[in-house]
Design an enzyme around this catalytic site. Structure first.
Site, PDB file in Angstrom:
ATOM      1  N   HIS A 191      44.310 -51.230 -31.029  1.00  0.00           N
ATOM      2  CA  HIS A 191      44.666 -51.051 -29.625  1.00  0.00           C
ATOM      3  C   HIS A 191      44.107 -49.743 -29.067  1.00  0.00           C
ATOM      4  CE1 HIS A 191      48.044 -48.972 -31.621  1.00  0.00           C
ATOM      5  NE2 HIS A 191      48.193 -48.287 -30.497  1.00  0.00           N
ATOM      6  N   HIS A 221      44.803 -46.538 -26.136  1.00  0.00           N
ATOM      7  CA  HIS A 221      45.702 -45.802 -25.238  1.00  0.00           C
ATOM      8  C   HIS A 221      44.853 -44.956 -24.309  1.00  0.00           C
ATOM      9  CE1 HIS A 221      49.768 -46.176 -27.026  1.00  0.00           C
ATOM     10  NE2 HIS A 221      49.123 -46.307 -28.170  1.00  0.00           N
ATOM     11  N   TYR A 250      52.066 -37.969 -26.755  1.00  0.00           N
ATOM     12  CA  TYR A 250      52.230 -39.265 -27.422  1.00  0.00           C
ATOM     13  C   TYR A 250      50.871 -39.866 -27.776  1.00  0.00           C
ATOM     14  CZ  TYR A 250      53.343 -44.192 -28.063  1.00  0.00           C
ATOM     15  OH  TYR A 250      53.434 -45.465 -28.567  1.00  0.00           O
ATOM     16  N   GLN A 265      48.930 -40.414 -31.860  1.00  0.00           N
ATOM     17  CA  GLN A 265      48.827 -41.776 -32.373  1.00  0.00           C
ATOM     18  C   GLN A 265      48.110 -41.870 -33.725  1.00  0.00           C
ATOM     19  OE1 GLN A 265      50.223 -44.823 -31.036  1.00  0.00           O
ATOM     20  NE2 GLN A 265      51.352 -43.045 -30.341  1.00  0.00           N
TER      21      GLN A 265
END
Length: 143
Positions: A70, A72, A135, A139
């Site tokens: 994924h 971000h 955040y 990751q």
């Protein structure tokens, strides 16, 4: 700071012709079937291409991390950008570019689609911007 994480801080307010704005979105999207194909240098290529797209379309990527399955992004953009159109630009352009530059991806993904059709987009306020940046930057350490 880890050199694989992009961080391009700017002033919180941006001045346009006749308007002032501060619009940020935290955007997350996944590979099809959450296949962990974004690694072994592919993640770095994707980061560089996302920065190129941001420059071409005149928005700013303030924080970014590409995980094996994924992506971000913390994006700052003009009020004229429709978030769903921005997602189409990001996912569509990157999928096409990745399949051209990394044709091996197509064979490892069922149906030849790189991205899952869904995504998550969350507005970010001035109060939560630093939390979202932290955040995103953390990751890789979590995996």
């Amino acid at each position: 700071m880890d050199k694989s994480v992009y961080d391009t801080r700017e002033n919180d307010l941006t001045y346009g012709r006749g308007y002032v704005y501060s619009i940020q979105y935290h955007i997350v999207w996944c590979t099809k079937y959450r296949k962990a194909v974004l690694r072994h240098g592919i993640d770095d290529d994707l980061k560089a291409y996302l920065m190129q797209i941001a420059a071409d379309y005149d928005f700013s990527i303030q924080a970014m991390e590409v995980m094996p399955d994924h992506v971000h992004l913390l994006i700052s953009c003009k009020p004229q950008f429709c978030p769903s159109n921005m997602i189409k630009i990001l996912k569509g352009n990157t999928a096409r570019w990745m399949f051209i530059h990394h044709p091996e991806l197509k064979s490892s993904l069922c149906g030849g689609h790189l991205w899952n059709p869904s995504y998550c987009i969350v507005t970010v306020s001035d109060r939560t911007k630093e939390m979202v940046e932290q955040y995103i930057h953390s990751q890789k350490a979590k995996s």
